[in-house]
Write a protein that holds these residues in place. Structure first.
Motif, mmCIF file in Angstrom:
data_model
loop_
_atom_site.group_PDB
_atom_site.id
_atom_site.type_symbol
_atom_site.label_atom_id
_atom_site.label_comp_id
_atom_site.label_asym_id
_atom_site.label_seq_id
_atom_site.Cartn_x
_atom_site.Cartn_y
_atom_site.Cartn_z
ATOM 1 N N GLN A 245 -18.719 -26.780 5.197
ATOM 2 C CA GLN A 245 -18.471 -27.642 4.035
ATOM 3 C C GLN A 245 -18.663 -26.926 2.703
ATOM 4 N N THR A 246 -19.137 -25.679 2.742
ATOM 5 C CA THR A 246 -19.530 -24.979 1.520
ATOM 6 C C THR A 246 -18.543 -23.867 1.197
ATOM 7 N N GLN A 247 -18.120 -23.824 -0.069
ATOM 8 C CA GLN A 247 -17.213 -22.782 -0.537
ATOM 9 C C GLN A 247 -17.804 -22.116 -1.776
ATOM 10 N N TRP A 248 -17.994 -20.805 -1.698
ATOM 11 C CA TRP A 248 -18.398 -20.049 -2.881
ATOM 12 C C TRP A 248 -17.153 -19.732 -3.708
ATOM 13 N N SER A 249 -17.374 -19.449 -4.981
ATOM 14 C CA SER A 249 -16.246 -19.198 -5.880
ATOM 15 C C SER A 249 -16.452 -17.892 -6.628
ATOM 16 N N GLN A 250 -15.346 -17.313 -7.057
ATOM 17 C CA GLN A 250 -15.377 -16.101 -7.885
ATOM 18 C C GLN A 250 -14.675 -16.332 -9.223
ATOM 19 N N GLN A 251 -14.494 -17.601 -9.593
ATOM 20 C CA GLN A 251 -13.781 -17.958 -10.825
ATOM 21 C C GLN A 251 -14.707 -18.746 -11.749
ATOM 22 N N ASN A 252 -14.331 -18.810 -13.025
ATOM 23 C CA ASN A 252 -15.107 -19.624 -13.954
ATOM 24 C C ASN A 252 -14.601 -21.060 -13.930
ATOM 25 N N LEU A 253 -15.388 -21.962 -14.467
ATOM 26 C CA LEU A 253 -14.950 -23.339 -14.658
ATOM 27 C C LEU A 253 -13.717 -23.352 -15.555
ATOM 28 N N SER A 254 -12.815 -24.263 -15.292
ATOM 29 C CA SER A 254 -11.686 -24.448 -16.200
ATOM 30 C C SER A 254 -12.111 -25.374 -17.332
ATOM 31 N N ALA A 255 -11.365 -25.316 -18.421
ATOM 32 C CA ALA A 255 -11.633 -26.224 -19.535
ATOM 33 C C ALA A 255 -11.520 -27.671 -19.077
ATOM 34 N N GLU A 256 -10.572 -27.938 -18.190
ATOM 35 C CA GLU A 256 -10.366 -29.305 -17.695
ATOM 36 C C GLU A 256 -11.570 -29.785 -16.895
ATOM 37 N N GLN A 257 -12.124 -28.927 -16.043
ATOM 38 C CA GLN A 257 -13.311 -29.300 -15.275
ATOM 39 C C GLN A 257 -14.492 -29.565 -16.206
ATOM 40 N N LEU A 258 -14.663 -28.709 -17.198
ATOM 41 C CA LEU A 258 -15.760 -28.863 -18.141
ATOM 42 C C LEU A 258 -15.642 -30.168 -18.922
ATOM 43 N N ILE A 259 -14.457 -30.465 -19.380
ATOM 44 C CA ILE A 259 -14.234 -31.703 -20.136
ATOM 45 C C ILE A 259 -14.546 -32.916 -19.270
ATOM 46 N N ALA A 260 -14.150 -32.869 -17.996
ATOM 47 C CA ALA A 260 -14.404 -33.994 -17.091
ATOM 48 C C ALA A 260 -15.905 -34.229 -16.907
ATOM 49 N N VAL A 261 -16.684 -33.143 -16.772
ATOM 50 C CA VAL A 261 -18.137 -33.290 -16.621
ATOM 51 C C VAL A 261 -18.736 -33.873 -17.892
ATOM 52 N N GLN A 262 -18.310 -33.362 -19.044
ATOM 53 C CA GLN A 262 -18.847 -33.880 -20.309
ATOM 54 C C GLN A 262 -18.498 -35.352 -20.514
ATOM 55 N N GLU A 263 -17.290 -35.735 -20.126
ATOM 56 C CA GLU A 263 -16.902 -37.144 -20.252
ATOM 57 C C GLU A 263 -17.815 -38.031 -19.414
ATOM 58 N N GLN A 264 -18.148 -37.569 -18.211
ATOM 59 C CA GLN A 264 -19.045 -38.343 -17.353
ATOM 60 C C GLN A 264 -20.441 -38.421 -17.954
ATOM 61 N N LEU A 265 -20.941 -37.306 -18.479
ATOM 62 C CA LEU A 265 -22.263 -37.289 -19.089
ATOM 63 C C LEU A 265 -22.313 -38.181 -20.330
ATOM 64 N N LEU A 266 -21.241 -38.184 -21.106
ATOM 65 C CA LEU A 266 -21.157 -39.067 -22.271
ATOM 66 C C LEU A 266 -21.168 -40.524 -21.847
ATOM 67 N N ASP A 276 -16.642 -28.203 -27.628
ATOM 68 C CA ASP A 276 -15.439 -27.478 -27.257
ATOM 69 C C ASP A 276 -15.779 -26.516 -26.115
ATOM 70 N N PRO A 277 -14.879 -26.344 -25.150
ATOM 71 C CA PRO A 277 -15.171 -25.447 -24.023
ATOM 72 C C PRO A 277 -15.634 -24.051 -24.439
ATOM 73 N N SER A 278 -15.169 -23.559 -25.574
ATOM 74 C CA SER A 278 -15.557 -22.219 -26.022
ATOM 75 C C SER A 278 -17.034 -22.138 -26.371
ATOM 76 N N LYS A 279 -17.685 -23.276 -26.583
ATOM 77 C CA LYS A 279 -19.111 -23.306 -26.900
ATOM 78 C C LYS A 279 -19.977 -23.326 -25.639
ATOM 79 N N ILE A 280 -19.335 -23.528 -24.484
ATOM 80 C CA ILE A 280 -20.080 -23.637 -23.225
ATOM 81 C C ILE A 280 -19.678 -22.556 -22.225
ATOM 82 N N LEU A 281 -18.412 -22.207 -22.191
ATOM 83 C CA LEU A 281 -17.908 -21.188 -21.272
ATOM 84 C C LEU A 281 -17.802 -19.850 -21.989
ATOM 85 N N PHE A 282 -18.075 -18.761 -21.268
ATOM 86 C CA PHE A 282 -17.942 -17.426 -21.844
ATOM 87 C C PHE A 282 -16.936 -16.639 -21.018
ATOM 88 N N ASP A 283 -15.971 -16.055 -21.694
ATOM 89 C CA ASP A 283 -14.931 -15.265 -21.032
ATOM 90 C C ASP A 283 -15.307 -13.792 -21.091
#
Length: 291
Positions: A245-266, A276-283
């Motif tokens: 059931q577990t999948q590891w990842s080698q990618q960063n969160l997408s802006a869309e995923q981040l926005i969805a989490v923030q919307e839920q937290l709000l 803004d995603p640029s304030k939370i994600l680092f490329d």
């Protein structure tokens, strides 16, 4: 050699880190990476990132996003585990609570405010249709050990924690599982203090490259299920199910995923604003590739 400290929970998700550290895989890059266990979970790691006692953390997605919004000087550089975390909802084995509806208006035992056990209690209450102001109350128990001690004493009524980690305590009759609440987003990310990202981003990239190669190949390691079962005192069949059931990842969160989490937290009033995603994600301008 540069000394860096990374924190995480002492659970089976993080065995890939143990393997790389055991092999001193970061030394050829001039990095002495050390691990610190945080049995108290996300809230304790957020505090450690803020005070600089750790440089990096393998941490619950919703918890670190909420804390960055509140001023934690860190950013997310990558997803670590992309599959949901399956939170088990536990009660003391001899309690009178038999189903989820019985828990409405009772006290959720949590490790600390701002922790995953705190935030996910809100997510679960919303999914159950409870009144978030009237039907939620909390009891601080510090960590899993605290819950194992307190719930049978009637201090706190239910406790949410990753269900495979708590499975041995269900099996031995300390806890009883009454339900589950999977996260609606990737469960673990890697967060790094901004100071390190500004001054030594290449070292962060080197660390990600090594751990990503390990997680990419992790399920193919011979007898990895037995190693996990022995190290974390789990039944082999439980570990095999968890691995499936577990999948590891080698990618960063997408802006869309981040926005969805923030919307839920709000929506749950757990943050007062979204960033803004640029304030939370680092490329890091890094992409994992398979040879």
């Amino acid at each position: 050699m540069t000394n860096l400290m990374i924190g995480g929970v002492p659970e089976h998700f993080n065995l890939p880190w143990y393997l790389t550290l055991r092999e001193k895989a970061y030394h050829p890059k001039g990095i002495n990476l050390r691990w610190q266990d945080f049995p108290g979970g996300t809230g304790a790691m957020c505090k450690a990132l803020r005070d600089g006692s750790i440089d990096m953390a393998v941490i619950l997605t919703e918890g670190i996003i909420a804390d960055i919004v509140k001023g934690n000087p860190s950013k997310i550089v990558q997803i670590f585990v992309s599959s949901p975390l399956r939170w088990g909802i536990h009660v003391a084995a001899d309690s009178d609570y038999k189903e989820i509806d019985d828990l409405k208006g009772t006290k959720a035992a949590i490790s600390r405010y701002g922790s995953g056990s705190h935030l996910m209690a809100y997510v679960h209450a919303q999914q159950a249709g409870w009144d978030l102001e009237k039907d939620l109350d909390f009891e601080l128990v510090k960590n899993l050990s605290g819950a194992l001690e307190k719930l049978p004493q009637g201090i706190g009524d239910y406790f949410m924690w990753e269900k495979f980690t708590t499975k041995p305590y269900v099996d031995d009759g300390t806890f009883r599982l009454v339900g589950e609440c999977p996260t609606p987003w990737p469960c673990f990310v890697i967060a790094v203090r901004e100071e390190l990202l500004e001054n030594q981003p290449e070292m962060v990239t080197d660390i990600l490259e090594i751990i990503n190669r390990t997680t990419f190949e992790f399920k193919q390691i011979p007898a990895i299920d037995r190693m996990l079962a022995n190290r974390y005192d789990q039944k082999l069949e439980d570990i095999q199910l968890w691995l499936s059931q577990t999948q590891w990842s080698q990618q960063n969160l997408s802006a869309e995923q981040l926005i969805a989490v923030q919307e839920q937290l709000l929506h749950l009033d757990l943050i007062e604003k979204s960033l803004d995603p640029s304030k939370i994600l680092f490329d890091l301008n890094y992409t994992f590739t398979v040879d």
